[in-house]
Design a protein around this motif. Structure first.
Motif, mmCIF file in Angstrom:
data_model
loop_
_atom_site.group_PDB
_atom_site.id
_atom_site.type_symbol
_atom_site.label_atom_id
_atom_site.label_comp_id
_atom_site.label_asym_id
_atom_site.label_seq_id
_atom_site.Cartn_x
_atom_site.Cartn_y
_atom_site.Cartn_z
ATOM 1 N N ALA A 180 0.812 -1.218 0.000
ATOM 2 C CA ALA A 180 0.000 0.000 0.000
ATOM 3 C C ALA A 180 0.843 1.265 0.000
ATOM 4 C CB ALA A 180 -0.944 0.005 1.201
ATOM 5 N N SER A 181 2.080 1.176 0.451
ATOM 6 C CA SER A 181 2.950 2.360 0.532
ATOM 7 C C SER A 181 3.677 2.647 -0.780
ATOM 8 C CB SER A 181 3.976 2.168 1.652
ATOM 9 O OG SER A 181 4.817 1.040 1.376
ATOM 10 N N LEU A 182 3.550 1.752 -1.775
ATOM 11 C CA LEU A 182 4.273 1.922 -3.039
ATOM 12 C C LEU A 182 3.442 2.738 -4.028
ATOM 13 C CD1 LEU A 182 5.644 -1.725 -3.495
ATOM 14 C CD2 LEU A 182 6.765 0.242 -2.405
ATOM 15 N N LYS A 183 4.115 3.680 -4.714
ATOM 16 C CA LYS A 183 3.424 4.484 -5.725
ATOM 17 C C LYS A 183 3.113 3.668 -6.969
ATOM 18 C CE LYS A 183 5.309 8.965 -4.296
ATOM 19 N NZ LYS A 183 6.071 10.164 -4.734
ATOM 20 N N GLN A 184 4.000 2.745 -7.326
ATOM 21 C CA GLN A 184 3.827 1.873 -8.490
ATOM 22 C C GLN A 184 4.213 0.462 -8.090
ATOM 23 O OE1 GLN A 184 2.880 2.929 -11.737
ATOM 24 N NE2 GLN A 184 2.813 0.807 -12.394
ATOM 25 N N VAL A 185 3.386 -0.506 -8.456
ATOM 26 C CA VAL A 185 3.635 -1.895 -8.080
ATOM 27 C C VAL A 185 3.904 -2.710 -9.341
ATOM 28 C CG1 VAL A 185 2.689 -3.948 -6.958
ATOM 29 C CG2 VAL A 185 2.171 -1.670 -6.051
ATOM 30 N N THR A 186 4.933 -3.557 -9.299
ATOM 31 C CA THR A 186 5.271 -4.400 -10.440
ATOM 32 C C THR A 186 4.682 -5.794 -10.268
ATOM 33 O OG1 THR A 186 7.314 -5.235 -9.441
ATOM 34 C CG2 THR A 186 7.445 -3.148 -10.671
ATOM 35 N N ARG A 187 4.661 -6.539 -11.366
ATOM 36 C CA ARG A 187 4.175 -7.918 -11.314
ATOM 37 C C ARG A 187 5.055 -8.757 -10.387
ATOM 38 N NH1 ARG A 187 -0.070 -10.836 -11.376
ATOM 39 N NH2 ARG A 187 -0.835 -9.463 -13.023
ATOM 40 N N GLU A 188 6.352 -8.501 -10.398
ATOM 41 C CA GLU A 188 7.262 -9.247 -9.526
ATOM 42 C C GLU A 188 6.934 -9.006 -8.055
ATOM 43 O OE1 GLU A 188 12.086 -9.781 -8.648
ATOM 44 O OE2 GLU A 188 11.355 -8.280 -10.083
ATOM 45 N N LEU A 190 4.026 -8.226 -6.869
ATOM 46 C CA LEU A 190 2.789 -8.957 -6.590
ATOM 47 C C LEU A 190 3.071 -10.432 -6.338
ATOM 48 C CD1 LEU A 190 0.042 -7.639 -9.051
ATOM 49 C CD2 LEU A 190 0.255 -7.200 -6.606
ATOM 50 N N ASN A 191 3.914 -11.009 -7.188
ATOM 51 C CA ASN A 191 4.229 -12.435 -7.060
ATOM 52 C C ASN A 191 4.922 -12.754 -5.741
ATOM 53 O OD1 ASN A 191 3.109 -13.064 -9.528
ATOM 54 N ND2 ASN A 191 5.046 -12.966 -10.646
ATOM 55 N N ASN A 192 5.570 -11.758 -5.158
ATOM 56 C CA ASN A 192 6.261 -11.968 -3.886
ATOM 57 C C ASN A 192 5.350 -11.734 -2.681
ATOM 58 O OD1 ASN A 192 8.716 -12.648 -5.073
ATOM 59 N ND2 ASN A 192 9.378 -10.519 -5.211
ATOM 60 N N LYS A 208 -4.262 -16.547 -10.916
ATOM 61 C CA LYS A 208 -3.422 -17.108 -9.862
ATOM 62 C C LYS A 208 -1.961 -16.739 -10.101
ATOM 63 C CE LYS A 208 -2.381 -21.471 -7.538
ATOM 64 N NZ LYS A 208 -2.657 -22.919 -7.492
ATOM 65 N N SER A 209 -1.313 -16.169 -9.107
ATOM 66 C CA SER A 209 0.083 -15.785 -9.229
ATOM 67 C C SER A 209 0.972 -16.974 -8.917
ATOM 68 C CB SER A 209 0.397 -14.625 -8.272
ATOM 69 O OG SER A 209 0.420 -15.101 -6.938
ATOM 70 N N SER A 210 2.265 -16.779 -9.074
ATOM 71 C CA SER A 210 3.214 -17.873 -8.828
ATOM 72 C C SER A 210 3.624 -17.950 -7.365
ATOM 73 C CB SER A 210 4.457 -17.685 -9.705
ATOM 74 O OG SER A 210 5.069 -16.434 -9.411
ATOM 75 N N PHE A 230 -4.501 -9.996 4.695
ATOM 76 C CA PHE A 230 -3.901 -11.285 4.365
ATOM 77 C C PHE A 230 -3.242 -11.318 2.984
ATOM 78 C CE2 PHE A 230 -7.216 -12.881 7.440
ATOM 79 C CZ PHE A 230 -6.301 -13.104 8.460
ATOM 80 N N GLY A 231 -3.497 -10.312 2.138
ATOM 81 C CA GLY A 231 -2.882 -10.301 0.817
ATOM 82 C C GLY A 231 -3.586 -9.330 -0.107
ATOM 83 N N TRP A 232 -3.246 -9.418 -1.399
ATOM 84 C CA TRP A 232 -3.878 -8.552 -2.404
ATOM 85 C C TRP A 232 -4.920 -9.343 -3.192
ATOM 86 C CZ3 TRP A 232 -3.411 -10.056 -7.512
ATOM 87 C CH2 TRP A 232 -2.360 -10.917 -7.843
ATOM 88 N N ALA A 233 -5.928 -8.628 -3.678
ATOM 89 C CA ALA A 233 -7.013 -9.296 -4.400
ATOM 90 C C ALA A 233 -7.534 -8.392 -5.515
ATOM 91 C CB ALA A 233 -8.154 -9.645 -3.451
ATOM 92 N N ALA A 234 -7.927 -9.028 -6.615
ATOM 93 C CA ALA A 234 -8.614 -8.326 -7.701
ATOM 94 C C ALA A 234 -10.097 -8.309 -7.358
ATOM 95 C CB ALA A 234 -8.366 -9.030 -9.028
ATOM 96 N N LEU A 235 -10.657 -7.116 -7.157
ATOM 97 C CA LEU A 235 -12.027 -6.981 -6.679
ATOM 98 C C LEU A 235 -12.811 -5.964 -7.504
ATOM 99 C CD1 LEU A 235 -11.215 -6.675 -2.859
ATOM 100 C CD2 LEU A 235 -12.139 -8.702 -4.007
ATOM 101 N N PRO A 236 -14.109 -6.170 -7.667
ATOM 102 C CA PRO A 236 -14.944 -5.157 -8.326
ATOM 103 C C PRO A 236 -14.934 -3.865 -7.513
ATOM 104 C CG PRO A 236 -16.092 -7.264 -8.213
ATOM 105 C CD PRO A 236 -14.887 -7.391 -7.341
ATOM 106 N N ARG A 237 -14.693 -2.752 -8.185
ATOM 107 C CA ARG A 237 -14.643 -1.467 -7.487
ATOM 108 C C ARG A 237 -15.939 -1.159 -6.746
ATOM 109 N NH1 ARG A 237 -11.810 2.600 -11.849
ATOM 110 N NH2 ARG A 237 -9.762 2.779 -10.841
ATOM 111 N N TRP A 238 -17.087 -1.474 -7.369
ATOM 112 C CA TRP A 238 -18.358 -1.144 -6.735
ATOM 113 C C TRP A 238 -18.530 -1.907 -5.427
ATOM 114 C CZ3 TRP A 238 -22.491 -3.980 -5.110
ATOM 115 C CH2 TRP A 238 -22.553 -5.317 -5.530
#
Length: 285
Positions: A180-188, A190-192, A208-210, A230-238
């Motif tokens: 949450a503190s990062l201005k830009q997040v990379t795929r790497e 996320l995978n970590n 599903k990530s690696s 507990f982690g990051w999730a892809a969620l509907p904005r609404w």
């Protein structure tokens, strides 16, 4: 000459899935039933539809030409069934609707009120499901109609049409999460980190990530997991805007957010009655 609708559906499914056994699983039939149905169709047409010499059946040149025609026949049959249902006015005694967390419409509550006025004696049931679970509920007859994230193709026994509604899905984490503190997040990055991903009961994973993962069969459960950090999730904005109880941070990551189209779906083997057709009409508004 008339052709069995079951044989036509078996042919279309086998062609799309590239396997008689896969078609059998989709249509809840035995492989021998599918093979016999296709063989009988070949006899009726006097045409070889599949080359069976390879490990998996491959459409012949004639089979490819016939496939599009068969799809048109099934579509015409479906429209005829729908018209006959409307004309017969045999209203069903029960309607089961599958609601998805990706679907949001300001008309949903109004549809419920109007349905109660239009069909006060019908038992109404609402289920929550996503992706392959929606398809399976329709194919097994457990539900009548549903909404689902739009896809490029459907099983031959499932009908659909595109709704005018779309949903924005973004990647969220709790405000206390390290990402949450990062201005830009990379795929790497996320995978970590632990991903909270949608995993239906039918077992079809999504995004599903690696790295380390937790899963749940609904977006609401994923929302709660994300809120707890507990982690990051892809969620509907609404969904996040309406149901989150604790602050969530939308991550800035390339390719996100994504706009998702939504389809209404139903079984054309057991098409909805007048009440179901009414509900489908309201979804299209």
């Amino acid at each position: 000459m008339t052709y069995s609708p079951e044989a036509l559906r078996a042919f279309v499914e086998a062609a799309q899935l590239g396997s008689f056994s896969a078609a059998a699983r989709k249509l809840h039939k035995s492989q021998s039933t599918i093979s016999t149905a296709i063989a009988n169709l070949e006899t009726d047409l006097n045409v070889v539809l599949f080359d069976r010499q390879a490990k998996h059946p491959v459409l012949t040149k004639e089979g490819k030409r016939i496939l599009n025609q068969v799809k048109e026949i099934l579509l015409a049959n479906e429209k005829l069934d729908e018209l006959a249902t409307r004309l017969s006015a045999q209203t069903e005694s029960r309607l089961t609707f599958i609601l998805s967390d990706i679907y949001y419409s300001q008309r949903h509550e109004k549809n419920l009120y109007d349905f109660e006025q239009q069909y006060p004696d019908i038992e109404f049931e609402c289920l929550l499901a996503e992706d392959e679970d929606v398809i399976e509920l329709l194919q097994t007859g457990r539900a009548n109609i549903g909404v689902i994230e739009a896809r490029s193709s459907y099983p031959a026994d499932i009908s659909h049409y595109r709704l005018p509604h779309q949903t924005d899905i973004a990647i969220f984490v709790a405000a206390t999460h390290p990402l949450a503190s990062l201005k830009q997040v990379t795929r790497e990055q996320l995978n970590n980190s632990r991903q909270l991903y949608l995993n239906t009961y039918s077992g079809h994973n999504k995004l599903k990530s690696s790295g380390l993962v937790w899963s749940a069969p609904s977006y609401l459960l994923l929302l709660e997991m994300a809120e707890l950090g507990f982690g990051w999730a892809a969620l509907p904005r609404w969904l996040v805007k309406r149901f989150s109880h604790y602050p969530l941070k939308e991550l800035n990551i390339a390719g996100w957010p994504k706009t998702i189209s939504i389809d209404a779906v139903w079984s054309n083997v057991s098409p909805p009655g007048p009440a179901g057709r009414w509900w489908l009409d309201q979804l299209s508004l």
